[in-house]
Enzyme design. Structure first.
Site, mmCIF file in Angstrom:
data_model
loop_
_atom_site.group_PDB
_atom_site.id
_atom_site.type_symbol
_atom_site.label_atom_id
_atom_site.label_comp_id
_atom_site.label_asym_id
_atom_site.label_seq_id
_atom_site.Cartn_x
_atom_site.Cartn_y
_atom_site.Cartn_z
ATOM 1 N N HIS A 77 -0.523 0.614 -10.104
ATOM 2 C CA HIS A 77 -1.216 -0.324 -9.222
ATOM 3 C C HIS A 77 -1.763 -1.522 -10.014
ATOM 4 C CE1 HIS A 77 -3.493 -0.614 -5.141
ATOM 5 N NE2 HIS A 77 -3.115 -1.804 -5.584
ATOM 6 N N ARG A 83 0.860 -1.181 0.000
ATOM 7 C CA ARG A 83 0.000 0.000 0.000
ATOM 8 C C ARG A 83 0.896 1.230 0.000
ATOM 9 N NH1 ARG A 83 -3.442 -2.597 -1.660
ATOM 10 N NH2 ARG A 83 -5.577 -2.909 -0.930
ATOM 11 N N GLU A 100 -3.939 7.754 -5.250
ATOM 12 C CA GLU A 100 -4.170 7.020 -6.499
ATOM 13 C C GLU A 100 -5.531 7.413 -7.063
ATOM 14 O OE1 GLU A 100 -3.721 2.840 -5.825
ATOM 15 O OE2 GLU A 100 -1.719 3.046 -4.977
#
Length: 328
Positions: free
Chosen positions: A284, A237, A266
């Site tokens: 991601h 994360r 994000e």
């Protein structure tokens, strides 16, 4: 009366098609207009939610009076207000295990890409700069035989460690909440204090969930311990790493490089990180393969239907808050 399922993201309409006679199915789609407006219109009637990448707490769910379960197509669940859901008696499920191997593949892709400077030298070559034999200034570093430090030797961490040990003959150091004697024996892994892991590892890979205890787990102090030849890999994360401190360490070259799949914010449209040659950035994509995303969606669907049928889902997150509902 039929219960209503709201698919709020990452869901193919065909996934829920077989259940349209049993449930009222609402699938949000960008082509139908504003996604937030669609969510607000549908949420009052929803008994079950399935999807991912949407923050859900009291403000978003206040009108969801019928809500019984949220089935998240993800492993992490920091987007959800667990305390609020417990208070409401709403089940939350996730999709663990399904993406372990895929995420480990990406972690190693980032290890190799940063060590051998693949994106940087790919761009350099395509720009027409390869006019003579490369010089030492373009050299990378080896991966085989080096030391891989993993903070959090859970299932994803274990999968990364296996690739390092058996694929590249790496030495494995690890740190975490629990010792893993069997993995120590199988992988030759050594449990060491975090400071020792940081100072002795060529590659440092935190693989931990985001909690109050892991936020900024890697900050200025930790980066300073790593040394100028070390590389940081983050597939867990974004907030696990202090992004400002990392930028400074990369810019000043107090560490060699970083490979990042996750970020504090994000999506990340612009960042000083993008201007640095010694960082590899991807958007991601830890679970972003067709096979894995399909498997995650099916697992989430299984959890959703089980919960709506009044049974305990396989991957119930809030077992401590709601586990009393079922006989264990």
């Amino acid at each position: 009366m039929k219960k209503t399922i709201l698919a709020f993201s990452r869901v193919s309409p065909t996934l829920l098609e077989p259940y349209k006679d049993t449930y009222n199915i609402i699938v949000m789609r960008p082509e139908f207009g504003d996604m937030d407006a669609q969510f607000e219109d549908a949420i009052p009637s929803a008994h079950g939610l399935i999807g991912g990448n949407r923050r859900l707490g009291e403000a978003e769910l206040a009108s969801a009076k019928n809500l019984e379960i949220i089935s998240s197509i993800s492993v992490g669940y920091d987007n959800y207000d667990l305390s609020y859901l417990n208070g409401r008696g709403v089940m939350l499920t996730n999709t663990p295990d399904v993406l372990n191997e895929t995420t480990a593949d990406l972690a190693f892709a980032l290890i190799l890409a940063t060590a051998r400077r693949i994106p940087e030298l790919d761009a350099w070559t395509k720009a027409g700069n390869w006019t003579k034999t490369i010089e030492a200034s373009h050299f990378g570093c080896d991966v085989h035989g080096k030391t891989l430090g993993i903070i959090g030797l859970g299932k994803i961490g274990e999968a990364i460690a296996r690739r390092g040990r058996f694929g590249f003959g790496m030495n494995i150091l690890y740190n975490g909440n629990n010792r893993k004697p069997q993995l120590e024996k199988e992988l030759g892994a050594r449990f060491v204090p975090q400071e020792k892991l940081l100072s002795e590892s060529h590659f440092v890979c935190p693989v931990v969930p985001l909690t109050d205890g892991t936020r900024n787990l890697i900050g200025r102090k930790e980066l300073a311990l790593m040394g100028p030849e070390s590389i940081l890999i983050n597939v867990s994360r974004g907030p696990v790493v202090d992004q400002d401190a990392l930028f400074q360490a990369l810019e000043e070259k107090t560490i060699r490089a970083a490979g990042l799949d996750v970020y504090v914010k994000e999506p990340l449209v612009s960042s000083g990180l993008f201007k640095l040659k010694n960082v590899v950035t991807v958007p991601h994509i830890g679970s972003a393969t067709s096979d894995t995303r399909n498997a995650m969606a099916l697992r989430a669907l299984e959890n959703l239907l089980t919960g709506l049928e009044g049974r305990q889902p396989r991957d119930l997150v809030n077992t401590h808050g709601l586990g009393h509902r079922w006989t264990q």
